[in-house]
Design an enzyme around this catalytic site. Structure first.
Site, PDB file in Angstrom:
ATOM      1  N   ARG A   1     -19.292 -43.191   1.949  1.00 55.41           N
ATOM      2  CA  ARG A   1     -18.383 -44.065   2.685  1.00 55.41           C
ATOM      3  C   ARG A   1     -17.048 -43.377   2.931  1.00 55.41           C
ATOM      4  O   ARG A   1     -16.299 -43.763   3.837  1.00 55.41           O
ATOM      5  CB  ARG A   1     -18.169 -45.389   1.938  1.00 55.41           C
ATOM      6  CG  ARG A   1     -17.334 -46.399   2.732  1.00 55.41           C
ATOM      7  CD  ARG A   1     -17.432 -47.797   2.166  1.00 55.41           C
ATOM      8  NE  ARG A   1     -16.935 -47.875   0.804  1.00 55.41           N
ATOM      9  CZ  ARG A   1     -15.651 -47.987   0.474  1.00 55.41           C
ATOM     10  NH1 ARG A   1     -14.715 -47.994   1.423  1.00 55.41           N
ATOM     11  NH2 ARG A   1     -15.290 -48.084  -0.778  1.00 55.41           N
TER      12      ARG A   1
ATOM     13  N   TYR B   1     -11.538 -51.759  28.565  1.00 55.42           N
ATOM     14  CA  TYR B   1     -12.813 -52.304  28.094  1.00 55.42           C
ATOM     15  C   TYR B   1     -12.627 -53.734  27.595  1.00 55.42           C
ATOM     16  O   TYR B   1     -11.695 -54.034  26.851  1.00 55.42           O
ATOM     17  CB  TYR B   1     -13.319 -51.387  26.982  1.00 55.42           C
ATOM     18  CG  TYR B   1     -14.612 -51.759  26.326  1.00 55.42           C
ATOM     19  CD1 TYR B   1     -15.758 -52.054  27.068  1.00 55.42           C
ATOM     20  CD2 TYR B   1     -14.705 -51.787  24.936  1.00 55.42           C
ATOM     21  CE1 TYR B   1     -16.949 -52.377  26.443  1.00 55.42           C
ATOM     22  CE2 TYR B   1     -15.897 -52.098  24.296  1.00 55.42           C
ATOM     23  CZ  TYR B   1     -17.013 -52.403  25.053  1.00 55.42           C
ATOM     24  OH  TYR B   1     -18.199 -52.709  24.433  1.00 55.42           O
TER      25      TYR B   1
END
Length: 391
Positions: free
Chosen positions: A60, A113
């Protein structure tokens, strides 16, 4: 640097690696499909845990397969660092969050977007962060929207529906003079044809899902910029929100990265040929493609880009229903969102703000890697069928 020399540099960056003895000379970086990394001594573990982005402790934080891709993407953008994410929106939201706090204000181009616009204008409001959408083609509108509390100027050049440009160098200079961070979405042009950091932009984001991946089989994003800015995102938004890229996804994208300059050359050439063909068709009122001389910002495009990609749109005076009938009759174009892969795509939408007065429909095309003559013939036969049933 001219276009030919620039492409040669791009090819060299993505294709040439020294033999890596750590991986026994494997031509492809192995997929480190592991959640954690073990250590021989506790002292080694403790030292590594203090720098989870530099040392591999837990995937991670960092993973060797992902780190390799990040190094390549940073090099392509001419940057010090990059951080890969699980999606383009994960990268975009992390970059934005890194730049603002409660009470701050964002200026964002109005054609950005859709989810990005929703994020800054709606989601962030619950945390006391305000946003203003502006006409990105107007430097005066951008300047007028800035406030004393403005901390971020968010750009997307070109935009992905009407393909509006922003003057990146001018925007960067204006923002820097007021201590404002700039972020630019560079998904359309890719680092092959545009490098906003060289124009003064602070952070670049990509939907890696699009051209960088190029296979329509991966969803990913990346933030690229200076080491201090990217490190801050890696330590905070990346680690705490958890939108990480997996090793398997990184390996898929690394595979595609080696052909990125080659693919972009083909997308560019085919899209320009398709646009030229469409220019003479009776159902086309206007073509939105920044590489065409007819584009109102063509000169700006020549100044800040070194080429163009395969995505553009055209406007039609025909109804959306009629143009959807045309799309249904296409054989080589798939109907679907996204872009950047091998396949050609089409979507049909009602005309939006910014379209020509006579336009009723806005049709977006992604020109893939198929034979462009097949694509133009396909468009012709589809329109012939529409005229037969709807004279």
């Amino acid at each position: 640097m001219n276009k030919k020399a620039d492409l040669a540099w791009q090819y060299s960056t993505v294709t040439h690696d020294p033999v890596d003895v750590r991986h026994h000379g494997a031509i492809n970086v192995p997929i480190y499909q592991t959640s954690l990394f073990a250590f021989e001594t506790y002292d080694e573990f403790r030292q590594a845990a203090q720098h989870p982005q530099q040392a591999h402790v837990y995937s991670r934080g960092s993973n060797p397969t992902v780190s390799y891709l990040e190094e390549k993407l940073a090099a392509l953008e001419g940057a010090e660092a990059a951080k890969c994410f699980a999606s383009g929106m994960a990268a975009i939201s992390a970059a934005i969050l890194s730049a603002v706090r409660t009470g701050d204000h964002i200026v964002c181009v109005s054609q950005a977007y859709g989810p990005t616009r929703l994020f800054v204008t709606q989601y962030l409001q619950r945390f006391g962060i305000d946003a203003t959408l502006v006409d990105g083609g107007s430097p005066d509108a951008i300047r007028a929207a800035l406030r004393p509390e403005t901390k971020l100027l968010y750009l997307e050049s070109p935009t992905s529906m009407l393909f509006q440009l922003q003057d990146l160098a001018a925007c960067a200079a204006l923002a820097r003079s007021r201590g404002i961070v700039t972020i630019a979405d560079n998904s359309w042009a890719t680092p092959v044809f545009q490098r906003p950091l060289e124009l003064g932009i602070d952070l670049v984001v990509h939907s890696v899902t699009k051209y960088i991946s190029g296979q329509s089989d991966s969803v990913a994003g990346v933030v690229i910029g200076s080491k201090p800015l990217v490190d801050r995102i890696a330590e905070d938004e990346y680690m705490l929100l958890g939108g990480i890229m997996t090793a398997h996804t990184a390996a898929q994208i690394t595979r595609s990265l080696r052909t990125l300059p080659l693919r972009m050359e083909r997308h560019e050439r085919s899209a320009l040929a398709a646009a030229a063909h469409l220019a003479g068709q009776p159902y086309v009122a206007k073509i939105n493609h920044p590489a065409l001389p007819s584009h109102p910002q063509h000169a700006l495009g020549l100044r800040q880009m070194n080429g163009s990609s395969g995505l553009f749109s055209f406007e039609s005076a025909e109804s959306p229903e009629k143009m959807r009938d045309w799309a249904n009759r296409l054989n080589y174009f798939k109907i679907g969102v996204s872009w950047g892969g091998f396949e050609s795509l089409v979507t049909v939408n009602p005309a939006m703000a910014g379209c020509a007065p006579e336009a009723r429909s806005l049709i977006r095309l992604h020109i893939g890697l198929e034979n462009v003559d097949d694509l133009t013939q396909d468009m012709d036969q589809a329109w012939a069928g529409v005229k037969d049933v709807q004279p």
